[in-house]
Scaffold this motif. Structure first.
Motif, PDB file in Angstrom:
ATOM      1  N   GLN A  28       0.807  -0.739   0.164  1.00 24.70           N
ATOM      2  CA  GLN A  28      -0.155   0.283   0.058  1.00 24.70           C
ATOM      3  C   GLN A  28       0.705   1.524  -0.409  1.00 24.70           C
ATOM      4  O   GLN A  28       1.826   1.024   0.351  1.00 24.70           O
ATOM      5  N   GLY A  29       0.448   2.438  -0.523  1.00 31.62           N
ATOM      6  CA  GLY A  29       0.824   3.624  -0.099  1.00 31.62           C
ATOM      7  C   GLY A  29       0.971   4.382   0.880  1.00 31.62           C
ATOM      8  O   GLY A  29      -0.149   3.771   1.865  1.00 31.62           O
ATOM      9  N   PRO A  30       1.447   5.236   0.860  1.00 33.99           N
ATOM     10  CA  PRO A  30       1.407   6.277   2.503  1.00 33.99           C
ATOM     11  C   PRO A  30      -0.113   6.615   2.653  1.00 33.99           C
ATOM     12  O   PRO A  30      -0.641   6.859   1.069  1.00 33.99           O
ATOM     13  N   ALA A  31      -1.235   7.138   3.551  1.00 32.32           N
ATOM     14  CA  ALA A  31      -2.311   6.850   3.724  1.00 32.32           C
ATOM     15  C   ALA A  31      -2.120   8.860   3.570  1.00 32.32           C
ATOM     16  O   ALA A  31      -1.033   9.590   3.845  1.00 32.32           O
ATOM     17  N   ALA A  32      -3.325   9.264   3.032  1.00 33.07           N
ATOM     18  CA  ALA A  32      -3.045  10.568   3.304  1.00 33.07           C
ATOM     19  C   ALA A  32      -4.425  11.374   3.976  1.00 33.07           C
ATOM     20  O   ALA A  32      -5.254  10.756   4.796  1.00 33.07           O
ATOM     21  N   PRO A  33      -3.788  12.750   4.292  1.00 36.27           N
ATOM     22  CA  PRO A  33      -5.036  13.349   4.759  1.00 36.27           C
ATOM     23  C   PRO A  33      -6.760  13.036   4.637  1.00 36.27           C
ATOM     24  O   PRO A  33      -6.760  14.196   4.131  1.00 36.27           O
ATOM     25  N   GLY A  67     -11.606  18.931  13.840  1.00 37.67           N
ATOM     26  CA  GLY A  67     -12.098  20.048  12.546  1.00 37.67           C
ATOM     27  C   GLY A  67     -12.311  18.346  11.377  1.00 37.67           C
ATOM     28  O   GLY A  67     -11.863  18.427  10.530  1.00 37.67           O
ATOM     29  N   ILE A  68     -12.649  17.778  12.572  1.00 35.80           N
ATOM     30  CA  ILE A  68     -12.675  16.064  11.409  1.00 35.80           C
ATOM     31  C   ILE A  68     -14.392  15.566  11.891  1.00 35.80           C
ATOM     32  O   ILE A  68     -14.868  16.404  12.812  1.00 35.80           O
ATOM     33  N   LYS A  69     -14.909  14.297  11.028  1.00 34.10           N
ATOM     34  CA  LYS A  69     -16.073  13.370  10.845  1.00 34.10           C
ATOM     35  C   LYS A  69     -15.753  12.829  11.364  1.00 34.10           C
ATOM     36  O   LYS A  69     -14.717  11.720  10.969  1.00 34.10           O
ATOM     37  N   ILE A  70     -15.736  11.605  12.458  1.00 32.17           N
ATOM     38  CA  ILE A  70     -16.004  10.157  13.076  1.00 32.17           C
ATOM     39  C   ILE A  70     -17.791   9.771  12.397  1.00 32.17           C
ATOM     40  O   ILE A  70     -18.663  10.122  13.544  1.00 32.17           O
ATOM     41  N   ALA A 232      -0.964   9.551   9.032  1.00 33.57           N
ATOM     42  CA  ALA A 232      -1.494  10.698   7.981  1.00 33.57           C
ATOM     43  C   ALA A 232      -2.531  11.934   9.133  1.00 33.57           C
ATOM     44  O   ALA A 232      -2.568  12.429   8.546  1.00 33.57           O
ATOM     45  N   ASN A 233      -2.906  10.810  10.015  1.00 33.84           N
ATOM     46  CA  ASN A 233      -4.063  11.668  10.067  1.00 33.84           C
ATOM     47  C   ASN A 233      -4.168  11.727  11.879  1.00 33.84           C
ATOM     48  O   ASN A 233      -4.612  10.899  12.466  1.00 33.84           O
ATOM     49  N   PRO A 234      -3.045  12.041  12.359  1.00 32.57           N
ATOM     50  CA  PRO A 234      -3.080  12.318  13.926  1.00 32.57           C
ATOM     51  C   PRO A 234      -4.340  12.538  14.852  1.00 32.57           C
ATOM     52  O   PRO A 234      -4.857  12.740  16.693  1.00 32.57           O
TER      53      PRO A 234
END
Length: 360
Positions: A28-33, A67-70, A232-234
């Motif tokens: 897999q490639g690196p995850a994106a923000p 600033g995210i949605k879970i 990528a998303n701490p």
């Protein structure tokens, strides 16, 4: 593997080895923000804070802060929830230490355990009819969900009385069928988890001769997240940890608010408050983040995971692996169990430490 509660309990199908593809890491490639995430959960006393937190707005509160949605998503079948995480449909999932190792990690999916939530402290037990000593299990057929933590508990129990797995014969029985199976006169030994355990234990002439209370800290319940996604998303890790400890603190309160929260969790689990409280009593929650950090950093965790991985490998759960060392497990303090070049399960205390230090 985890036990469901009451009427909402589904068939968990604990034997997971057949679902593993290989021990080779996936390419897999690196995850994106990102800003939107999905977390899977299934019904178990120690995991009910998650759906309650979503219902009560605690998930939104912490997600908004970062600033995210879970989206916290229920899956009725426990193993299916882990398989969906393994397939990339969830960014994180509630899972036991054994299943985190044998499903995603052994299959090559790099996974981080960011919250050590609790351990079974009597939720899992071994029952015998007509005897009150574990030694009497020798030569019996033992009904259980094979290749599950019930099987692990049996192996640990046999060790304590100098027996080998060959001293008994296991009969693979689903969690949905085990109560009925144990009701047969021919069934005289079983390993089960709550709520089935409590029902079976109440039968006349039945004794619990060993339980998870005798191996504290070995059957762990975790929140795990895909490691690449986490790196990528701490903020996902921070939000999940904040959600967990705020909700657990509320659940443990003995005032009206705490009682109401537990009652709501019981309803979400499809049971009543009394049964839910009874299962919480045999679930050792790490309600304080400092306690969870201490448990994660302790040498005992390495010992536990050595036992779990050795058991898993011996029963073919590391499909295609030449040794138990094939799957690397990382712990805080740069400690590694197994192959350092193939670490796919990580116990990461970073976010629990932030919570303990009041820095979330």
């Amino acid at each position: 593997m985890r036990q469901a509660i009451g009427k909402a309990m589904g068939v968990l199908g604990m034997g997971t080895a057949i679902l593993l593809a290989s021990c080779s890491p996936s390419v897999q490639g690196p995850a994106a923000p990102r800003t939107e995430f999905k977390i899977g959960w299934s019904i178990y006393a120690g995991w009910m804070p998650w759906p309650y937190a979503q219902q009560a707005g605690i998930v939104k509160k912490w997600a908004d802060k970062y600033g995210i949605k879970i989206d916290v998503v229920q899956v009725n079948d426990y193993v299916e929830s882990v398989n969906q995480y393994n397939a990339g449909k969830f960014d994180g999932v509630t899972v036991t230490n054994m299943d985190a190792l044998t499903i995603p990690a052994a299959g090559g999916k790099d996974t981080s355990a960011i919250i050590v939530g609790d351990y079974s402290d009597g939720n899992d037990g071994i029952l015998l009819k007509g005897a009150d000593k574990l030694a009497a299990i020798k030569g019996r057929q033992v009904y259980l969900v094979e290749l599950s933590v019930s099987h692990y508990l049996l192996a640990r129990a046999l060790d304590t009385v100098g027996m080998k797995p060959s001293d008994v014969r296991t009969v693979n029985t689903s969690d949905a069928d085990i109560v009925g199976a144990f009701g047969s006169p021919d069934a005289t030994a079983a390993v089960a988890w709550n709520p089935q355990l409590s029902v079976m234990k109440a039968q006349p002439g039945v004794s619990e001769v060993f339980s998870s209370k005798q191996i504290p800290g070995e059957i762990l319940d975790l929140m795990v997240v895909d490691t690449k996604t986490l790196k990528a998303n701490p903020n996902l890790g921070k939000a999940l940890t904040g959600i967990w400890y705020e909700t657990v603190a509320l659940m443990k309160r003995q005032d009206a608010q705490g009682k109401a929260a537990r009652a709501a969790m019981a309803k979400l689990a499809g049971t009543d408050a009394a049964m839910f409280d009874g299962q919480l009593a045999t679930t050792h929650l790490y309600e304080q983040p400092a306690a969870a950090v201490a448990a994660t950093d302790a040498p005992a965790l390495v010992t536990t995971m050595t036992r779990v991985r050795d058991f898993s490998f011996a029963r073919g759960l590391f499909k295609g692996a030449a040794s138990a060392d094939a799957v690397g497990i990382a712990f805080p303090g740069n400690r590694t169990l197994g192959d350092k070049q193939h670490v796919t399960l990580r116990f990461d205390d970073t976010f629990m430490k932030l919570a303990a230090d009041g820095k979330l």
